[in-house]
Every structure is written in structure tokens, then in C-alpha cells.
Design an enzyme around this catalytic site. Structure first.
Site, PDB file in Angstrom:
ATOM      1  N   LYS A 118       0.829  -1.213   0.000  1.00 46.40           N
ATOM      2  CA  LYS A 118       0.000   0.000   0.000  1.00 46.40           C
ATOM      3  C   LYS A 118       0.858   1.255   0.000  1.00 46.40           C
ATOM      4  O   LYS A 118       0.498   2.264  -0.615  1.00 46.40           O
ATOM      5  CB  LYS A 118      -0.965  -0.014   1.186  1.00 46.40           C
ATOM      6  CG  LYS A 118      -2.062  -1.048   1.028  1.00 46.40           C
ATOM      7  CD  LYS A 118      -3.330  -0.654   1.762  1.00 46.40           C
ATOM      8  CE  LYS A 118      -4.434  -1.642   1.475  1.00 46.40           C
ATOM      9  NZ  LYS A 118      -5.592  -1.505   2.333  1.00 46.40           N
ATOM     10  N   LYS A 200      -3.675 -10.648  -6.778  1.00 45.62           N
ATOM     11  CA  LYS A 200      -4.960 -11.025  -6.162  1.00 45.62           C
ATOM     12  C   LYS A 200      -6.053 -10.061  -6.637  1.00 45.62           C
ATOM     13  O   LYS A 200      -5.757  -8.902  -6.968  1.00 45.62           O
ATOM     14  CB  LYS A 200      -4.859 -11.035  -4.633  1.00 45.62           C
ATOM     15  CG  LYS A 200      -4.808  -9.683  -4.004  1.00 45.62           C
ATOM     16  CD  LYS A 200      -5.056  -9.711  -2.499  1.00 45.62           C
ATOM     17  CE  LYS A 200      -5.048  -8.264  -2.028  1.00 45.62           C
ATOM     18  NZ  LYS A 200      -5.107  -8.009  -0.648  1.00 45.62           N
ATOM     19  N   LYS A 203      -9.861  -4.150  -5.662  1.00 46.60           N
ATOM     20  CA  LYS A 203     -10.518  -3.010  -6.290  1.00 46.60           C
ATOM     21  C   LYS A 203      -9.505  -2.081  -6.957  1.00 46.60           C
ATOM     22  O   LYS A 203      -9.821  -1.391  -7.921  1.00 46.60           O
ATOM     23  CB  LYS A 203     -11.278  -2.250  -5.200  1.00 46.60           C
ATOM     24  CG  LYS A 203     -12.489  -1.543  -5.702  1.00 46.60           C
ATOM     25  CD  LYS A 203     -13.059  -0.657  -4.639  1.00 46.60           C
ATOM     26  CE  LYS A 203     -13.474   0.646  -5.253  1.00 46.60           C
ATOM     27  NZ  LYS A 203     -13.919   1.613  -4.268  1.00 46.60           N
TER      28      LYS A 203
HETATM   29  P1  TYM Z   1     -10.426  -6.381   3.330  1.00 49.95           P
HETATM   30  O1  TYM Z   1     -11.513  -5.386   3.536  1.00 49.95           O
HETATM   31  O2  TYM Z   1      -9.328  -6.049   2.391  1.00 49.95           O
HETATM   32  O3  TYM Z   1     -11.036  -7.753   2.842  1.00 49.95           O
HETATM   33  C1  TYM Z   1     -12.110  -8.397   3.507  1.00 49.95           C
HETATM   34  C2  TYM Z   1     -11.917  -9.904   3.448  1.00 49.95           C
HETATM   35  O4  TYM Z   1     -11.832 -10.335   2.083  1.00 49.95           O
HETATM   36  C3  TYM Z   1     -10.673 -11.147   1.905  1.00 49.95           C
HETATM   37  N1  TYM Z   1     -10.167 -10.934   0.540  1.00 49.95           N
HETATM   38  C4  TYM Z   1      -9.954 -11.927  -0.344  1.00 49.95           C
HETATM   39  N2  TYM Z   1     -10.136 -13.258  -0.258  1.00 49.95           N
HETATM   40  C5  TYM Z   1      -9.841 -13.985  -1.355  1.00 49.95           C
HETATM   41  N3  TYM Z   1      -9.396 -13.458  -2.508  1.00 49.95           N
HETATM   42  C6  TYM Z   1      -9.198 -12.114  -2.649  1.00 49.95           C
HETATM   43  N4  TYM Z   1      -8.769 -11.608  -3.788  1.00 49.95           N
HETATM   44  C7  TYM Z   1      -9.485 -11.284  -1.535  1.00 49.95           C
HETATM   45  N5  TYM Z   1      -9.412  -9.949  -1.314  1.00 49.95           N
HETATM   46  C8  TYM Z   1      -9.839  -9.749  -0.046  1.00 49.95           C
HETATM   47  C9  TYM Z   1      -9.684 -10.640   2.949  1.00 49.95           C
HETATM   48  O5  TYM Z   1      -8.703 -11.610   3.229  1.00 49.95           O
HETATM   49  C10 TYM Z   1     -10.595 -10.344   4.120  1.00 49.95           C
HETATM   50  O6  TYM Z   1     -10.823 -11.507   4.878  1.00 49.95           O
HETATM   51  N6  TYM Z   1      -7.452  -5.868   7.293  1.00 49.95           N
HETATM   52  C11 TYM Z   1      -8.710  -6.447   6.867  1.00 49.95           C
HETATM   53  C12 TYM Z   1      -9.916  -5.946   7.627  1.00 49.95           C
HETATM   54  C13 TYM Z   1      -9.832  -6.096   9.111  1.00 49.95           C
HETATM   55  C14 TYM Z   1     -10.029  -7.303   9.840  1.00 49.95           C
HETATM   56  C15 TYM Z   1      -9.916  -6.925  11.212  1.00 49.95           C
HETATM   57  C16 TYM Z   1     -10.250  -8.620   9.469  1.00 49.95           C
HETATM   58  C17 TYM Z   1      -9.631  -5.101  10.004  1.00 49.95           C
HETATM   59  N7  TYM Z   1      -9.678  -5.598  11.289  1.00 49.95           N
HETATM   60  C18 TYM Z   1     -10.048  -7.874  12.214  1.00 49.95           C
HETATM   61  C19 TYM Z   1     -10.384  -9.568  10.482  1.00 49.95           C
HETATM   62  C20 TYM Z   1     -10.274  -9.188  11.840  1.00 49.95           C
HETATM   63  C21 TYM Z   1      -8.918  -6.054   5.410  1.00 49.95           C
HETATM   64  O7  TYM Z   1      -8.384  -5.089   4.945  1.00 49.95           O
HETATM   65  O8  TYM Z   1      -9.832  -6.813   4.739  1.00 49.95           O
END
Ligand code: TYM
Length: 333
Positions: A118, A200, A203
Site C-alpha cells: 500500500k 490477487k 478493487k
Molecule cells: P479487506 O476489507 O481487504 O477484505 C475483507 C476480506 O476479504 C478477503 N479478501 C480476499 N479473499 C480472497 N481473494 C481475494 N482476492 C481477496 N481480497 C480480499 C480478505 O482476506 C478479508 O478476509 N485488514 C482487513 C480488515 C480487518 C479485519 C480486522 C479482518 C480489520 N480488522 C479484524 C479480520 C479481523 C482487510 O483489509 O480486509
């Protein structure tokens, strides 16, 4: 009578305006299944504070956060079976982050993969929040004495970091936190971009690289049609040599709930075009009821408001109790 203590399942998603099928297959679909397990107490939340670490539009942020809640409800989260809340409504997330910040070596944060990626994307706009993002995530998880965190593969490092912090805190101040384990699905943990199967699905790589959960049928057909494929024409699952078609087969497998072998057999002797045409329809059929549910939810803001208020109250109770323990152990008044 012995009442069994339920395991805590906890996870969240950023409000970015678009949930894609990577988010759904890697995380939300599993949340919707886990909430049915009577051994688990499931808590899911929208991580608005995390989304502030990259440039965002404050003038419509409230709507974006609210829409993320609608998306998750439409995608299968059932407030009768799980708790749903918004991160910034529970101040203890920020409070615990500060305390955990003081236990975190700077170097460890600078080495985190997501930060490096990022920071590279942001270049001149890297803020301290982006660096300490994993500490906030650890605070989220630890605050609820979480046992399991269902996430996609990209979050594995953050969960490992959370475990380390929990151990460190407990060793220094006495036992407060549980060491949570990541729950990563066997298939779908890393759905790849439709335009570049080496990356991966995300967006940030442009609208043609992902399918949003609420894309129109026409958009889904078009995006699958122009999705890159590998050389050759065989519909065969072989992630190493055929990463693009293997990614599409995984998507088919998860949305159609059919074994990969069966899919390969069905398309033996046919080309990519036939496979892709059917894949688009499989996705459209699966997502249709989700879209209809979302339309119903849009017309019912009072229901959503209630869900969020109930969720806030439940989350607040747990967060308050944990912070009382944390303050006592760390010597705060
Ligand atoms: P975020 O918002 O980027 O994504 C949400 C969830 O989607 C999964 N994900 C994917 N899984 C498979 N293939 C992909 N291409 C893909 N892109 C995203 C992510 O692994 C995630 O599970 N840091 C986290 C949010 C967060 C969080 C937490 C999660 C903040 N605090 C506490 C669990 C517990 C995030 O940015 O997810």
C-alpha cells in the site's frame, strides 16, 4: 447442567464502496456458514477506521459505511445469528490500539507485506495510520477474546502478528488475551485478478479486474468474456501452468458447488469460450438472490438501524469488560 462456552469467531471488512467476489469467496461466504454453527458466537464488523488509512472521500463516507453494512446483510449475514457493528462506534478499538502500539517494534510494522504494497501505491501520501494498521487490527481481534478469525490468505500475516502481540502482552502484564487462529478456506482464499492472474483480485486494479457482488448481469458477462486466459485451450485446473483458467475454475467450483474434476470433465474437448459463457451464468444465478435481498434492505433503513444499534450494544459490553482488565493489568487508573 454444564453450559458449553462458545468459541468466538470474529472478522471484518473495509468499507470501500465495492465488495468483490474475492471478498465474498475468501471471507463473507464462510462467515455466513460459520454463523450457523451452534458452537460459535460470531461477530462481524465494518472497519471504517482502517479505511481512513488511504485517501477517501469524507463527504460520502457515512453512505459508504452504511452501504457496506447493506452489502454484508445482503450477502448472507443474519443478525439473528451473529453480531454486526461498525468499528468506530466502539471507542475501545482506538484505546487498545494505543496500548498495543507501545508494545510493537517499528521494524516489525515496516516489514508487513500489506504496508509495503500500500505504501508503494500511495507513494507521497503514506501516513502513520497505514503503518500502524496491523496494530488496530490486532486490537479489533483481541478486544473480543477471539478464538477464530475467518479471512482470506492475504490477512494471514496480520493474524500471526496479532498472535505475537497477544503473547507479548500476556507475558509482560499477565494473561488477558487469547491467541486467535486464522480460518482460511481451502478453496477461494486467494481469488486472482481477471486481468492479471499473478495479482490477487482487488478493487485497486480497475473495474475489469474484478466482479463486484452487485454488478449487473451484463457487466458480469462482459468481464468474464474479456478475462485473460492462458495459452492452449484446455479447461484444466493447474494453477502453476494455467493460473488464469485455474482461477476461473475455482470461481466456478465455489459458485456452482461442483467438484473441480467434474467441471474439467464437462468441458473436456470444448474451448475456453464455452466454459466462460457458462461461468458467467453460474455467477449471475448465484448472485441474483443477493441483489434482490439488497434491494429489499435498501427500502428498510429502520431495520438496518436496529441491527446496528443491537450490534453496537453487544460489542460495547464485551469491549468495556476487556478494557477494564487491560487497564488494571497495565497499571492505568
Ligand atoms: P479487506 O476489507 O481487504 O477484505 C475483507 C476480506 O476479504 C478477503 N479478501 C480476499 N479473499 C480472497 N481473494 C481475494 N482476492 C481477496 N481480497 C480480499 C480478505 O482476506 C478479508 O478476509 N485488514 C482487513 C480488515 C480487518 C479485519 C480486522 C479482518 C480489520 N480488522 C479484524 C479480520 C479481523 C482487510 O483489509 O480486509
Amino acid at each position: 447442567m454444564v453450559t458449553k462456552v462458545k468459541k468466538i469467531v470474529f472478522s471484518g471488512i473495509q468499507p470501500t464502496g465495492t465488495i468483490h467476489i474475492g471478498n465474498y469467496l475468501g471471507a463473507i461466504k464462510n462467515w455466513a456458514e460459520l454463523q450457523n454453527n451452534p458452537d460459535y458466537d460470531c461477530i462481524f464488523f465494518v472497519v471504517d477506521l482502517h479505511a481512513m488509512t488511504v485517501p477517501y472521500d469524507a463527504s460520502n463516507f457515512q453512505a459508504t459505511i452504511y452501504n457496506a453494512v447493506l452489502d454484508n446483510l445482503a450477502a448472507g449475514l443474519d443478525p439473528k445469528k451473529c453480531t454486526i457493528f461498525i468499528q468506530s462506534q466502539i471507542k475501545e478499538h482506538s484505546e487498545l490500539t494505543w496500548i498495543l502500539d507501545t508494545l510493537t517494534p517499528l521494524g516489525e510494522l515496516q516489514r508487513m507485506t500489506q504496508f509495503k504494497e500500500k505504501a508503494e501505491e500511495q507513494k507521497s501520501e503514506v501516513n502513520a495510520g497505514l503503518l500502524t494498521y496491523p496494530v488496530l487490527q490486532a486490537a479489533d481481534i483481541l478486544l473480543y477474546k477471539t478464538d477464530f478469525v475467518p479471512v482470506g490468505k492475504d490477512q494471514e500475516q496480520h493474524i500471526e502478528f496479532t498472535r505475537t502481540l497477544a503473547r507479548k502482552f500476556n507475558a509482560r502484564f499477565g494473561e488477558v488475551f487469547k491467541e486467535p487462529a486464522a480460518l482460511i478456506p481451502k478453496a477461494g482464499a486467494k481469488i486472482m485478478s481477471l486481468t492479471d492472474p499473478a495479482k490477487k483480485m482487488s478493487k485497486s486494479h480497475g473495474p475489469e479486474s474484478y466482479i463486484a457482488l452487485f454488478d449487473s448481469d451484463e457487466m458480469i458477462r462482459r468481464k468474464i468474456k474479456i478475462a485473460v486466459t492462458d495459452s492452449g485451450k484446455e479447461v484444466r485446473y493447474d494453477p502453476k501452468n494455467k493460473p488464469a483458467i485455474s482461477n476461473l475454475i475455482t470461481i466456478y467450483h465455489l459458485f456452482a458447488d461442483q467438484p473441480i474434476k467434474e467441471i474439467e470433465k464437462r468441458y473436456a474437448g470444448k474451448g475456453y469460450a464455452d466454459f466462460k459463457k457458462d461461468l458467467a451464468e453460474v455467477i449471475i444465478d448465484y448472485l441474483k438472490p443477493l441483489r434482490q435481498k439488497r434491494e429489499r434492505l435498501e427500502k428498510n433503513p429502520d431495520y438496518v438501524k436496529n441491527v446496528l444499534e443491537e450490534g453496537r450494544q453487544k460489542a460495547q459490553k464485551i469491549a468495556t469488560a476487556t478494557m477494564i482488565e487491560v487497564k488494571k493489568k497495565t497499571g492505568l487508573i
